[in-house]
Enzyme design. Structure first.
Site, PDB file in Angstrom:
ATOM      1  N   THR A  34      65.701  58.927  17.744  1.00 46.15           N
ATOM      2  CA  THR A  34      66.241  59.583  16.987  1.00 46.15           C
ATOM      3  C   THR A  34      67.843  59.732  17.473  1.00 46.15           C
ATOM      4  OG1 THR A  34      65.442  61.516  17.717  1.00 46.15           O
ATOM      5  CG2 THR A  34      64.917  61.001  15.471  1.00 46.15           C
ATOM      6  N   ILE A  58      56.365  58.197  14.185  1.00 44.92           N
ATOM      7  CA  ILE A  58      55.036  59.040  14.426  1.00 44.92           C
ATOM      8  C   ILE A  58      54.213  59.525  12.877  1.00 44.92           C
ATOM      9  CG2 ILE A  58      55.257  60.065  16.695  1.00 44.92           C
ATOM     10  CD1 ILE A  58      55.277  62.373  15.211  1.00 44.92           C
ATOM     11  N   ALA A  78      56.503  63.916  20.463  1.00 42.46           N
ATOM     12  CA  ALA A  78      57.782  63.853  19.125  1.00 42.46           C
ATOM     13  C   ALA A  78      58.118  64.823  18.334  1.00 42.46           C
ATOM     14  CB  ALA A  78      57.213  62.283  18.433  1.00 42.46           C
ATOM     15  N   ASP A 122      56.459  78.714  22.817  1.00 40.44           N
ATOM     16  CA  ASP A 122      56.731  80.040  22.823  1.00 40.44           C
ATOM     17  C   ASP A 122      57.103  80.230  21.328  1.00 40.44           C
ATOM     18  OD1 ASP A 122      59.243  79.016  23.454  1.00 40.44           O
ATOM     19  OD2 ASP A 122      58.977  80.086  25.294  1.00 40.44           O
ATOM     20  N   GLU A 123      58.617  79.509  21.069  1.00 37.66           N
ATOM     21  CA  GLU A 123      58.954  80.280  19.677  1.00 37.66           C
ATOM     22  C   GLU A 123      58.487  80.531  18.577  1.00 37.66           C
ATOM     23  OE1 GLU A 123      62.401  78.208  18.660  1.00 37.66           O
ATOM     24  OE2 GLU A 123      63.050  78.456  20.903  1.00 37.66           O
ATOM     25  N   TYR A 147      62.863  75.577  12.578  1.00 38.18           N
ATOM     26  CA  TYR A 147      62.273  74.844  13.811  1.00 38.18           C
ATOM     27  C   TYR A 147      60.517  75.177  14.706  1.00 38.18           C
ATOM     28  CZ  TYR A 147      60.989  73.232  18.526  1.00 38.18           C
ATOM     29  OH  TYR A 147      60.188  73.428  19.662  1.00 38.18           O
ATOM     30  N   LEU A 187      71.585  74.983  25.786  1.00 36.00           N
ATOM     31  CA  LEU A 187      72.149  75.356  27.231  1.00 36.00           C
ATOM     32  C   LEU A 187      72.735  74.715  27.821  1.00 36.00           C
ATOM     33  CD1 LEU A 187      73.697  78.400  27.219  1.00 36.00           C
ATOM     34  CD2 LEU A 187      71.265  78.853  27.937  1.00 36.00           C
ATOM     35  N   ASN A 246      71.366  84.635  28.762  1.00 40.12           N
ATOM     36  CA  ASN A 246      72.103  83.442  28.431  1.00 40.12           C
ATOM     37  C   ASN A 246      73.495  83.002  29.329  1.00 40.12           C
ATOM     38  OD1 ASN A 246      70.053  82.529  27.545  1.00 40.12           O
ATOM     39  ND2 ASN A 246      71.321  83.364  24.892  1.00 40.12           N
ATOM     40  N   ASP A 269      77.091  84.509  16.650  1.00 38.14           N
ATOM     41  CA  ASP A 269      75.200  83.555  16.855  1.00 38.14           C
ATOM     42  C   ASP A 269      74.989  83.398  15.976  1.00 38.14           C
ATOM     43  OD1 ASP A 269      73.377  84.528  18.294  1.00 38.14           O
ATOM     44  OD2 ASP A 269      73.648  87.155  17.991  1.00 38.14           O
TER      45      ASP A 269
HETATM   46  P1  NAD Z   1      63.832  65.571  22.583  1.00 39.74           P
HETATM   47  O1  NAD Z   1      64.335  66.434  21.013  1.00 39.74           O
HETATM   48  O2  NAD Z   1      64.586  65.120  23.257  1.00 39.74           O
HETATM   49  O3  NAD Z   1      62.961  64.479  21.316  1.00 39.74           O
HETATM   50  C1  NAD Z   1      62.433  64.521  20.556  1.00 39.74           C
HETATM   51  C2  NAD Z   1      61.674  62.836  21.137  1.00 39.74           C
HETATM   52  O4  NAD Z   1      61.104  62.284  19.941  1.00 39.74           O
HETATM   53  C3  NAD Z   1      62.999  61.674  21.195  1.00 39.74           C
HETATM   54  O5  NAD Z   1      62.993  61.161  21.412  1.00 39.74           O
HETATM   55  C4  NAD Z   1      62.995  61.730  19.393  1.00 39.74           C
HETATM   56  O6  NAD Z   1      63.710  60.407  18.818  1.00 39.74           O
HETATM   57  C5  NAD Z   1      61.727  61.774  19.355  1.00 39.74           C
HETATM   58  N1  NAD Z   1      61.312  61.927  17.817  1.00 39.74           N
HETATM   59  C6  NAD Z   1      61.865  62.450  17.083  1.00 39.74           C
HETATM   60  N2  NAD Z   1      61.399  61.812  15.934  1.00 39.74           N
HETATM   61  C7  NAD Z   1      60.181  61.424  15.990  1.00 39.74           C
HETATM   62  C8  NAD Z   1      59.571  61.018  14.937  1.00 39.74           C
HETATM   63  N3  NAD Z   1      59.752  60.995  13.941  1.00 39.74           N
HETATM   64  N4  NAD Z   1      58.585  59.373  15.999  1.00 39.74           N
HETATM   65  C9  NAD Z   1      58.780  59.480  16.922  1.00 39.74           C
HETATM   66  N5  NAD Z   1      59.614  59.601  17.996  1.00 39.74           N
HETATM   67  C10 NAD Z   1      60.822  60.925  17.162  1.00 39.74           C
HETATM   68  O7  NAD Z   1      62.737  66.670  22.670  1.00 39.74           O
HETATM   69  P2  NAD Z   1      62.812  67.806  24.246  1.00 39.74           P
HETATM   70  O8  NAD Z   1      63.267  69.100  24.318  1.00 39.74           O
HETATM   71  O9  NAD Z   1      62.177  66.926  24.986  1.00 39.74           O
HETATM   72  O10 NAD Z   1      61.024  68.114  23.741  1.00 39.74           O
HETATM   73  C11 NAD Z   1      59.486  67.274  23.608  1.00 39.74           C
HETATM   74  C12 NAD Z   1      58.657  68.057  23.540  1.00 39.74           C
HETATM   75  O11 NAD Z   1      58.208  69.688  23.447  1.00 39.74           O
HETATM   76  C13 NAD Z   1      59.264  69.168  21.432  1.00 39.74           C
HETATM   77  O12 NAD Z   1      57.737  68.737  20.884  1.00 39.74           O
HETATM   78  C14 NAD Z   1      59.666  70.316  21.155  1.00 39.74           C
HETATM   79  O13 NAD Z   1      58.912  71.394  20.838  1.00 39.74           O
HETATM   80  C15 NAD Z   1      58.558  70.684  22.667  1.00 39.74           C
HETATM   81  N6  NAD Z   1      58.667  71.705  24.166  1.00 39.74           N
HETATM   82  C16 NAD Z   1      60.042  71.402  23.593  1.00 39.74           C
HETATM   83  C17 NAD Z   1      60.942  72.583  25.300  1.00 39.74           C
HETATM   84  C18 NAD Z   1      62.729  72.609  25.752  1.00 39.74           C
HETATM   85  O14 NAD Z   1      62.361  73.534  26.211  1.00 39.74           O
HETATM   86  N7  NAD Z   1      62.973  71.938  25.786  1.00 39.74           N
HETATM   87  C19 NAD Z   1      59.843  74.005  25.510  1.00 39.74           C
HETATM   88  C20 NAD Z   1      58.530  73.751  24.911  1.00 39.74           C
HETATM   89  C21 NAD Z   1      58.321  73.453  24.207  1.00 39.74           C
HETATM   90  O1  DAU Z   2      61.124  78.268  23.979  1.00 41.62           O
HETATM   91  C1  DAU Z   2      61.205  76.966  23.857  1.00 41.62           C
HETATM   92  C2  DAU Z   2      62.376  76.381  23.533  1.00 41.62           C
HETATM   93  O2  DAU Z   2      63.238  76.316  23.609  1.00 41.62           O
HETATM   94  C3  DAU Z   2      62.095  75.043  22.521  1.00 41.62           C
HETATM   95  O3  DAU Z   2      61.113  75.009  21.704  1.00 41.62           O
HETATM   96  C4  DAU Z   2      63.496  74.065  21.782  1.00 41.62           C
HETATM   97  O4  DAU Z   2      62.971  72.727  21.659  1.00 41.62           O
HETATM   98  C5  DAU Z   2      64.750  74.591  22.970  1.00 41.62           C
HETATM   99  O5  DAU Z   2      64.861  73.759  22.300  1.00 41.62           O
HETATM  100  C6  DAU Z   2      64.866  75.690  23.188  1.00 41.62           C
HETATM  101  O6  DAU Z   2      65.439  76.450  22.304  1.00 41.62           O
HETATM  102  P1  DAU Z   2      66.281  77.436  22.806  1.00 41.62           P
HETATM  103  O7  DAU Z   2      67.104  77.500  20.800  1.00 41.62           O
HETATM  104  O8  DAU Z   2      66.010  78.395  23.253  1.00 41.62           O
HETATM  105  O9  DAU Z   2      66.843  76.687  23.906  1.00 41.62           O
HETATM  106  P2  DAU Z   2      68.946  76.017  23.361  1.00 41.62           P
HETATM  107  O10 DAU Z   2      69.054  75.723  24.743  1.00 41.62           O
HETATM  108  O11 DAU Z   2      69.504  75.652  22.440  1.00 41.62           O
HETATM  109  O12 DAU Z   2      69.799  77.463  23.367  1.00 41.62           O
HETATM  110  C7  DAU Z   2      69.100  78.737  24.846  1.00 41.62           C
HETATM  111  C8  DAU Z   2      69.457  79.975  24.162  1.00 41.62           C
HETATM  112  O13 DAU Z   2      70.917  79.864  24.491  1.00 41.62           O
HETATM  113  C9  DAU Z   2      68.678  80.394  23.310  1.00 41.62           C
HETATM  114  O14 DAU Z   2      69.080  82.135  23.490  1.00 41.62           O
HETATM  115  C10 DAU Z   2      70.690  80.530  22.866  1.00 41.62           C
HETATM  116  C11 DAU Z   2      72.241  80.007  23.543  1.00 41.62           C
HETATM  117  N1  DAU Z   2      72.853  79.215  23.371  1.00 41.62           N
HETATM  118  C12 DAU Z   2      72.669  78.107  22.856  1.00 41.62           C
HETATM  119  C13 DAU Z   2      73.748  76.665  22.788  1.00 41.62           C
HETATM  120  C14 DAU Z   2      73.493  75.526  22.518  1.00 41.62           C
HETATM  121  C15 DAU Z   2      74.052  80.010  23.595  1.00 41.62           C
HETATM  122  O15 DAU Z   2      74.606  80.829  23.481  1.00 41.62           O
HETATM  123  N2  DAU Z   2      75.503  78.444  23.316  1.00 41.62           N
HETATM  124  C16 DAU Z   2      75.401  77.396  23.117  1.00 41.62           C
HETATM  125  O16 DAU Z   2      75.583  76.700  22.580  1.00 41.62           O
END
Ligand code: NAD
Ligand code: DAU
Length: 333
Positions: A34, A58, A78, A122-123, A147, A187, A246, A269
């Site tokens: 994606t 998937i 994924a 954790d969300e 989400y 972020l 933040n 916000d």
């Molecule tokens: P990301 O968005 O960077 O990557 C997601 C990947 O999944 C991408 O490569 C995308 O192409 C693939 N994908 C999406 N839809 C798909 C489908 N239908 N089939 C196959 N592949 C598909 O996400 P991330 O930040 O690396 O997060 C990975 C996992 O960890 C997620 O499940 C997310 O909920 C979880 N998670 C993320 C965080 C965080 O802070 N980023 C924290 C806790 C948990």
């Molecule tokens: O807690 C785990 C989660 O953390 C994961 O499950 C999600 O996949 C991951 O995207 C992340 O979610 P958040 O919403 O916490 O992450 P994000 O980086 O989008 O934002 C972090 C914080 O920063 C949130 O309070 C929103 C704020 N923010 C984010 C962006 C993109 C801003 O203030 N400005 C911004 O432009």
């Protein structure tokens, strides 16, 4: 090992980690590519004979049924992962996070798999007030965004397949990750690259929302411990012991890039913005001996340095030029 979503941020760090730590493992990366998936994230391992990339969804029954035949361990990363996108349009979140996870579980049900590990967040627990204790494995589910609701639904399905079909599942609910290869919509990725481009950084609302930050490699290590030593049917909370607002993160990035506070722009916000997340990771520490290794200062420095050294990677994403690789990859494979 079948890793799904391995071309994304955490998944690509995990594939690299596993290939390095277990040189005899064979890893298949199933990713739909994606907007968030990028094969540039795995350029350094693409020729490794123990690594294979498969482009696909998937939620595709035939493809997943075929792939799981020879698999011992599934690690499901994924997902549609960005909260702001889920607020604009959540259809893809339901498709991948719920229907996709269900499809993987169905395929896994009868194949004698050793482990189905589901990577969650954790969300799913909702959000905390300033004085509430951190989330733990017993915290009731209370997701507040499309989400997190889709991730919660997937977690319930995973637990249902353990209870009903004895599928050997585990779940990790992790806090916010940061580090190399994070898509520049989150972020850290957005703020660091904006500043490197000379642009301001958009802080939502008052900037006092709190997240518990974990360096991505530490998350990979936690998943490694869980899939190898964790108990099936169990959930493990994973966190960074690093609660920061933040605005604290923003000021740290400004400091590391030697920029002033005039680069901060307070903007409208996020709707339903979760105020605070924090994780009590004492279970995984006690039972599996895991704890975060990377300090906040060290992790932030490594992350900023990585974006500075990999300008092509993020510039091609921000300009949309990276999509040209997709066309080429699609035809080639
Ligand atoms: P990301 O968005 O960077 O990557 C997601 C990947 O999944 C991408 O490569 C995308 O192409 C693939 N994908 C999406 N839809 C798909 C489908 N239908 N089939 C196959 N592949 C598909 O996400 P991330 O930040 O690396 O997060 C990975 C996992 O960890 C997620 O499940 C997310 O909920 C979880 N998670 C993320 C965080 C965080 O802070 N980023 C924290 C806790 C948990
Ligand atoms: O807690 C785990 C989660 O953390 C994961 O499950 C999600 O996949 C991951 O995207 C992340 O979610 P958040 O919403 O916490 O992450 P994000 O980086 O989008 O934002 C972090 C914080 O920063 C949130 O309070 C929103 C704020 N923010 C984010 C962006 C993109 C801003 O203030 N400005 C911004 O432009």
């Amino acid at each position: 090992m079948l890793v799904t979503g391995g071309a994304g941020f955490i998944g690509s760090n995990f594939v690299r980690y596993i290939l390095k730590k277990y040189p005899d493992y064979q890893v298949i990366n199933l990713d739909l590519l994606t907007y968030a998936g990028n094969l540039e994230n795995l350029k350094d391992v693409e020729k490794n004979l123990n690594y294979k990339f498969v482009k696909g969804d998937i939620a595709d029954k035939n493809l997943v049924n075929e792939l799981v035949k020879d698999i011992d361990i599934i690690v499901n990363f994924a997902a549609e992962s960005h909260v702001d996108r889920s607020i604009l349009d959540s259809a893809a979140f339901i498709h991948t996070n719920v229907i996709g996870t269900h499809n993987l579980l169905e395929a896994a049900k009868n194949n004698g798999l050793k482990r189905f590990h589901h990577v969650s967040t954790d969300e799913v627990y909702g959000h905390l007030g300033p004085k509430n204790p951190p989330f733990n494995e017993k915290t009731p589910y209370a997701p507040r965004s499309p989400y997190s609701a889709s991730k919660a639904a997937a977690d319930h399905l995973v637990n249902a397949y353990f209870n009903t079909y004895n599928l050997p599942t585990t779940i990790s609910n992790c806090s916010n990750n940061y580090g190399p290869y994070q898509f520049p919509e989150k972020l850290h990725g957005l703020f660091i690259t904006n500043l490197l481009e000379g642009k301001k950084v958009p802080v939502y609302g008052d900037g006092m929302q709190i997240r518990d930050w974990l360096f991505v490699e530490d998350h990979c290590e936690a998943i490694d411990r869980i899939i190898h030593d964790g108990k099936t049917g169990e959930t493990y909370c994973v966190g960074g012991d690093c609660e920061k607002s933040n605005i604290e993160i923003t000021k740290k990035i400004l400091e590391l890039l030697e920029k002033g506070e005039e680069m901060i722009e307070y903007v409208k916000d996020r709707p339903g913005h979760d105020r605070r997340y924090a994780i009590d990771f004492s279970k995984i520490k006690r039972e599996l001996g895991w704890q975060p290794r990377t300090s906040f200062d060290e992790g932030m420095k490594k992350t900023v340095e990585w974006y500075k050294a990999n300008e092509n990677w993020w510039r091609e994403i921000k300009s949309g030029e990276y999509l040209k690789y997709y066309e080429k990859q699609y035809i080639k494979r």
